[in-house]
Design a protein around this motif. Structure first.
Motif, PDB file in Angstrom:
ATOM      1  N   THR A 189      -8.051  -3.191  12.038  1.00  0.00           N
ATOM      2  CA  THR A 189      -9.234  -2.005  11.269  1.00  0.00           C
ATOM      3  C   THR A 189      -8.933  -1.262   9.750  1.00  0.00           C
ATOM      4  OG1 THR A 189      -9.958  -1.194  13.555  1.00  0.00           O
ATOM      5  CG2 THR A 189     -10.505  -0.325  11.890  1.00  0.00           C
ATOM      6  N   THR A 190      -7.909  -0.520   9.664  1.00  0.00           N
ATOM      7  CA  THR A 190      -7.185  -0.348   8.492  1.00  0.00           C
ATOM      8  C   THR A 190      -7.710  -1.299   6.624  1.00  0.00           C
ATOM      9  OG1 THR A 190      -5.938   1.443   9.582  1.00  0.00           O
ATOM     10  CG2 THR A 190      -5.592   0.869   7.479  1.00  0.00           C
ATOM     11  N   ALA A 232       7.521   8.248   5.736  1.00  0.00           N
ATOM     12  CA  ALA A 232       7.641   9.404   5.825  1.00  0.00           C
ATOM     13  C   ALA A 232       9.116   9.245   5.900  1.00  0.00           C
ATOM     14  CB  ALA A 232       7.078   9.696   6.745  1.00  0.00           C
ATOM     15  N   HIS A 268       0.743  -1.055   0.016  1.00  0.00           N
ATOM     16  CA  HIS A 268       0.058   0.034  -0.554  1.00  0.00           C
ATOM     17  C   HIS A 268       0.603   1.217  -0.425  1.00  0.00           C
ATOM     18  CE1 HIS A 268      -3.631  -2.721   0.668  1.00  0.00           C
ATOM     19  NE2 HIS A 268      -3.147  -3.298   1.586  1.00  0.00           N
ATOM     20  N   ALA A 280     -10.726  -1.763   6.307  1.00  0.00           N
ATOM     21  CA  ALA A 280     -11.374  -0.994   5.326  1.00  0.00           C
ATOM     22  C   ALA A 280     -10.702  -1.468   3.803  1.00  0.00           C
ATOM     23  CB  ALA A 280     -10.910   0.861   6.180  1.00  0.00           C
ATOM     24  N   LEU A 281      -9.259  -1.231   3.891  1.00  0.00           N
ATOM     25  CA  LEU A 281      -9.047  -1.447   2.576  1.00  0.00           C
ATOM     26  C   LEU A 281      -9.563  -2.203   2.129  1.00  0.00           C
ATOM     27  CD1 LEU A 281      -5.104  -0.643   3.732  1.00  0.00           C
ATOM     28  CD2 LEU A 281      -6.185   0.036   2.084  1.00  0.00           C
ATOM     29  N   LEU A 291      -7.604   6.098   7.491  1.00  0.00           N
ATOM     30  CA  LEU A 291      -6.255   5.939   7.157  1.00  0.00           C
ATOM     31  C   LEU A 291      -6.213   5.313   6.166  1.00  0.00           C
ATOM     32  CD1 LEU A 291      -4.040   5.510   9.922  1.00  0.00           C
ATOM     33  CD2 LEU A 291      -3.308   6.544   8.430  1.00  0.00           C
ATOM     34  N   ALA A 292      -7.332   4.244   5.757  1.00  0.00           N
ATOM     35  CA  ALA A 292      -7.546   3.003   5.010  1.00  0.00           C
ATOM     36  C   ALA A 292      -7.656   3.861   3.414  1.00  0.00           C
ATOM     37  CB  ALA A 292      -8.583   1.765   4.811  1.00  0.00           C
ATOM     38  N   THR A 293      -8.803   4.621   3.613  1.00  0.00           N
ATOM     39  CA  THR A 293      -8.699   5.900   2.391  1.00  0.00           C
ATOM     40  C   THR A 293      -7.470   6.777   1.825  1.00  0.00           C
ATOM     41  OG1 THR A 293     -10.934   6.197   2.634  1.00  0.00           O
ATOM     42  CG2 THR A 293     -10.360   7.751   1.546  1.00  0.00           C
ATOM     43  N   THR A 335      -3.668   3.578  15.312  1.00  0.00           N
ATOM     44  CA  THR A 335      -2.568   3.903  14.256  1.00  0.00           C
ATOM     45  C   THR A 335      -2.316   4.892  14.893  1.00  0.00           C
ATOM     46  OG1 THR A 335      -3.072   2.220  12.695  1.00  0.00           O
ATOM     47  CG2 THR A 335      -1.421   3.715  12.117  1.00  0.00           C
ATOM     48  N   HIS A 358       1.971  12.340   7.395  1.00  0.00           N
ATOM     49  CA  HIS A 358       2.785  11.340   7.457  1.00  0.00           C
ATOM     50  C   HIS A 358       3.293  10.330   6.237  1.00  0.00           C
ATOM     51  CE1 HIS A 358       1.837  11.302  11.722  1.00  0.00           C
ATOM     52  NE2 HIS A 358       0.774  10.505  11.646  1.00  0.00           N
ATOM     53  N   GLY A 359       3.049  11.376   5.683  1.00  0.00           N
ATOM     54  CA  GLY A 359       3.627  11.002   4.246  1.00  0.00           C
ATOM     55  C   GLY A 359       2.449  10.630   2.967  1.00  0.00           C
ATOM     56  N   LEU A 360       1.287  10.981   3.686  1.00  0.00           N
ATOM     57  CA  LEU A 360      -0.026  10.750   2.759  1.00  0.00           C
ATOM     58  C   LEU A 360      -0.517  11.626   2.704  1.00  0.00           C
ATOM     59  CD1 LEU A 360      -1.356   7.127   5.349  1.00  0.00           C
ATOM     60  CD2 LEU A 360       0.059   6.783   3.293  1.00  0.00           C
ATOM     61  N   ALA A 384       2.039   1.871  12.167  1.00  0.00           N
ATOM     62  CA  ALA A 384       1.869   2.850  11.929  1.00  0.00           C
ATOM     63  C   ALA A 384       3.995   3.257  12.388  1.00  0.00           C
ATOM     64  CB  ALA A 384       2.099   3.585  13.703  1.00  0.00           C
ATOM     65  N   ASP A 415      -8.429   4.954  11.961  1.00  0.00           N
ATOM     66  CA  ASP A 415      -8.221   3.967  11.836  1.00  0.00           C
ATOM     67  C   ASP A 415      -8.750   3.382  10.026  1.00  0.00           C
ATOM     68  OD1 ASP A 415      -6.125   3.057  13.637  1.00  0.00           O
ATOM     69  OD2 ASP A 415      -7.290   2.086  14.625  1.00  0.00           O
ATOM     70  N   ALA A 467      -1.196   5.485  -2.739  1.00  0.00           N
ATOM     71  CA  ALA A 467      -0.988   4.139  -3.491  1.00  0.00           C
ATOM     72  C   ALA A 467      -1.263   4.566  -5.073  1.00  0.00           C
ATOM     73  CB  ALA A 467      -1.473   2.755  -2.964  1.00  0.00           C
ATOM     74  N   LEU A 510     -12.616  -0.825   0.739  1.00  0.00           N
ATOM     75  CA  LEU A 510     -11.760   0.139  -0.622  1.00  0.00           C
ATOM     76  C   LEU A 510     -11.544  -0.794  -2.465  1.00  0.00           C
ATOM     77  CD1 LEU A 510     -10.128   3.136   1.204  1.00  0.00           C
ATOM     78  CD2 LEU A 510     -12.698   2.910   0.633  1.00  0.00           C
ATOM     79  N   ASP A 554      -3.272  -2.138  12.849  1.00  0.00           N
ATOM     80  CA  ASP A 554      -3.181  -1.339  13.412  1.00  0.00           C
ATOM     81  C   ASP A 554      -1.733  -0.997  13.559  1.00  0.00           C
ATOM     82  OD1 ASP A 554      -5.583  -1.399  11.533  1.00  0.00           O
ATOM     83  OD2 ASP A 554      -7.196  -1.676  14.066  1.00  0.00           O
ATOM     84  N   GLN A 555      -1.404  -1.459  15.205  1.00  0.00           N
ATOM     85  CA  GLN A 555      -0.337  -0.418  15.167  1.00  0.00           C
ATOM     86  C   GLN A 555       1.125  -0.751  14.606  1.00  0.00           C
ATOM     87  OE1 GLN A 555       0.127  -1.548  20.201  1.00  0.00           O
ATOM     88  NE2 GLN A 555      -1.447  -2.592  19.492  1.00  0.00           N
ATOM     89  N   LEU A 605      -4.063   5.754   2.876  1.00  0.00           N
ATOM     90  CA  LEU A 605      -3.379   4.779   1.731  1.00  0.00           C
ATOM     91  C   LEU A 605      -4.101   4.631   0.641  1.00  0.00           C
ATOM     92  CD1 LEU A 605      -3.308   2.579   4.963  1.00  0.00           C
ATOM     93  CD2 LEU A 605      -1.298   3.297   3.755  1.00  0.00           C
ATOM     94  N   ALA A 606      -5.081   3.933  -0.009  1.00  0.00           N
ATOM     95  CA  ALA A 606      -5.114   4.342  -0.893  1.00  0.00           C
ATOM     96  C   ALA A 606      -5.369   4.984  -2.582  1.00  0.00           C
ATOM     97  CB  ALA A 606      -7.135   3.240  -1.192  1.00  0.00           C
TER      98      ALA A 606
END
Lengths: 305, 305
Positions: free
Chosen positions: A70-71, A99, A37, A74-75, B91-93, B71, B37-39, A92, B88, B99, A78, A88-89, B95-96
């Motif tokens: 969780t993330t 980054a 990702h 959610a991915l 974040l997926a949004t 996270t 964080h780079g996103l 990070a 969390d 990417a 998507l 999730d941890q 990240l996607a």
């Protein structure tokens, strides 16, 4: 003391070593690092780091204890590929690493920062700060390591292993001194082809270990011809090596003084002695924290003889 | 129908509009997008998307309902700045998106993919696919928008607002046709300086709206001289505008036919009429889903007159 390590087996031995002395450097494989990702994921560095920080998941050996996903869920919603488990941890760590690398920091620098933030007192060094990628040749073609290992669950026959970038990779700062300046160097019971192998393959590393005045002690990742974890046995077979503690010893014979094998493999001791190595036979399975410490203590002890 | 929108106020009106007709295009501000964080984080696009997907946090207006911050807590432990709340799931949004952008997709493409994955049937368009960044001049210097807005909690006096990249920004594909080809264009009750303003500032957008044959109806973000949410009032004051529904109307007078104000501002109607705008007076506060739909219905109705 310096430990050359891959993932779970390396992490366990490094953890044991860090309980024996507070001056431990762990040189860790980076050739299975991957972009997941868009994030820079360093599975072996993280496994060692989480283990030394005391937050590793004790069941899987990798990842963080009590992790949630969780993330990742959610991915999945998507439509993203989610075959690589990212908690999730854990995320990070990858976000912070990615980054900082984008800011121009080296992998060594970032690794030191992350380890310090997690309270790790041992020194963690990536084998190299340069791009290095294990590629696995299979009947299905050449695969990225994590594609082979995680997505396809290391089910493919291994026809060959190739290290992309190895010619241009340089040892990360501190790696060569950690090999030539240590009293003891331990080769962890990690996969010899895709964990310890890439560390040794970084130009200069194998030579430094070969000529190091340190006492060099390796632990067989194979017990009774089988890996405790992962595809080491299939890989060795696919590449034409003998699938035993003896077969692995042959891969390291130029860089070791002592080869530690499990009691179930005691019958291999004479053949290993014939290779010119001192053999140490003990219970090498590290089930508990106590096992790790006991094994590390024994290895230091045998190195001192 | 096309809606020009910023964050929460825009999202609510867009949601109401999407309940009135299934042919809604929402053109969304991207000038408060930020790298966190780079996103790549697109707060306004995401607020509109989550609202239209029915997963928005009803309390905050932004973010996802039932969100967790695992996270972010782990990032805090790693020493990262965590003043920007990233859940969390949220974040997926990011990240996607990040990417896909790194793969070379445009923000419009990624936005369409994400919205589709979340079941949004309205069309979401970023105002531009090009870099556009609101910078806020304050006594403390020029600040990135999210630095001003989130980190410093929009406490600084606003001396000026500058749009980095505006000269080179082009309307995203579909934006101009959405303005010139719609029957009705709604200007949402979003911040006129940093939400609707940047959308109109993308070269070609204001002109397209000015000359559009669509009926153009705006809703005042100020009710009784105060913003429902956010720093619109302070910003208008800082920039020398009258802090009222009349003051905002003056900013839009060239691109609107109808200006909708709250009943508490009914006394401003004559002055707004003097600007050449038709005034519609109603309850503009959108507390419930029903409020959103009722307001959107009224706006379509008044547009048709």
């Amino acid at each position: 003391m310096t430990v050359l390590a891959g993932g779970v087996g390396g992490a366990k031995l490094a953890h044991g070593a860090s309980r024996v002395t507070d001056r431990v450097t762990v040189v860790v494989n980076t050739a299975d690092d991957a972009r997941i990702h868009g994030l820079w994921v360093s599975p072996d560095l993280d496994t060692v780091m989480y283990t030394l920080a005391g937050i590793a998941n004790p069941t899987t050996g990798w990842g963080i204890a009590g992790e949630t996903y969780t993330t990742l869920e959610a991915l999945r919603r998507l439509g993203a590929d989610t075959w690589f488990m990212l908690g999730d941890q854990d995320l990070a760590t990858h976000l912070a690493r990615t980054a900082r690398l984008a800011d121009g920091a080296s992998l060594s620098q970032v690794t030191a920062e992350l380890a310090t933030a997690l309270g790790v007192t041992a020194r963690l060094l990536p084998a190299t700060d340069d791009p290095l990628a294990t590629m696995v040749d299979t009947p299905a073609g050449r695969l990225d390591f994590q594609d082979y290992f995680v997505r396809r669950k290391h089910q493919d026959d291994v026809l060959g292993v190739h290290l992309d970038g190895v010619d241009d990779a340089r040892p990360a700062p501190g790696v060569l001194p950690a090999l030539t300046g240590a009293d003891v160097v331990l080769l962890a019971p990690s996969n010899p082809i895709v964990s310890v192998g890439p560390v040794l393959a970084v130009p200069g590393v194998r030579e430094a270990l070969r000529t190091s005045p340190a006492r060099r002690v390796g632990v067989s990742p194979l017990i009774g011809g089988r890996a405790v974890k992962g595809p080491a046995a299939q890989m060795l077979a696919g590449l034409g090596h003998e699938v035993s503690a003896l077969g692995v010893a042959r891969l390291y014979v130029d860089v070791l003084d002592v080869w530690c094998i499990d009691t179930v493999d005691a019958h291999l001791a004479p053949a290993i002695t014939d290779l010119g190595l001192t053999v140490h036979v003990t219970d090498t399975m590290m089930r508990t924290d106590h096992d790790r410490e006991r094994l590390a203590t024994e290895l230091v002890d045998v190195a001192g003889r």
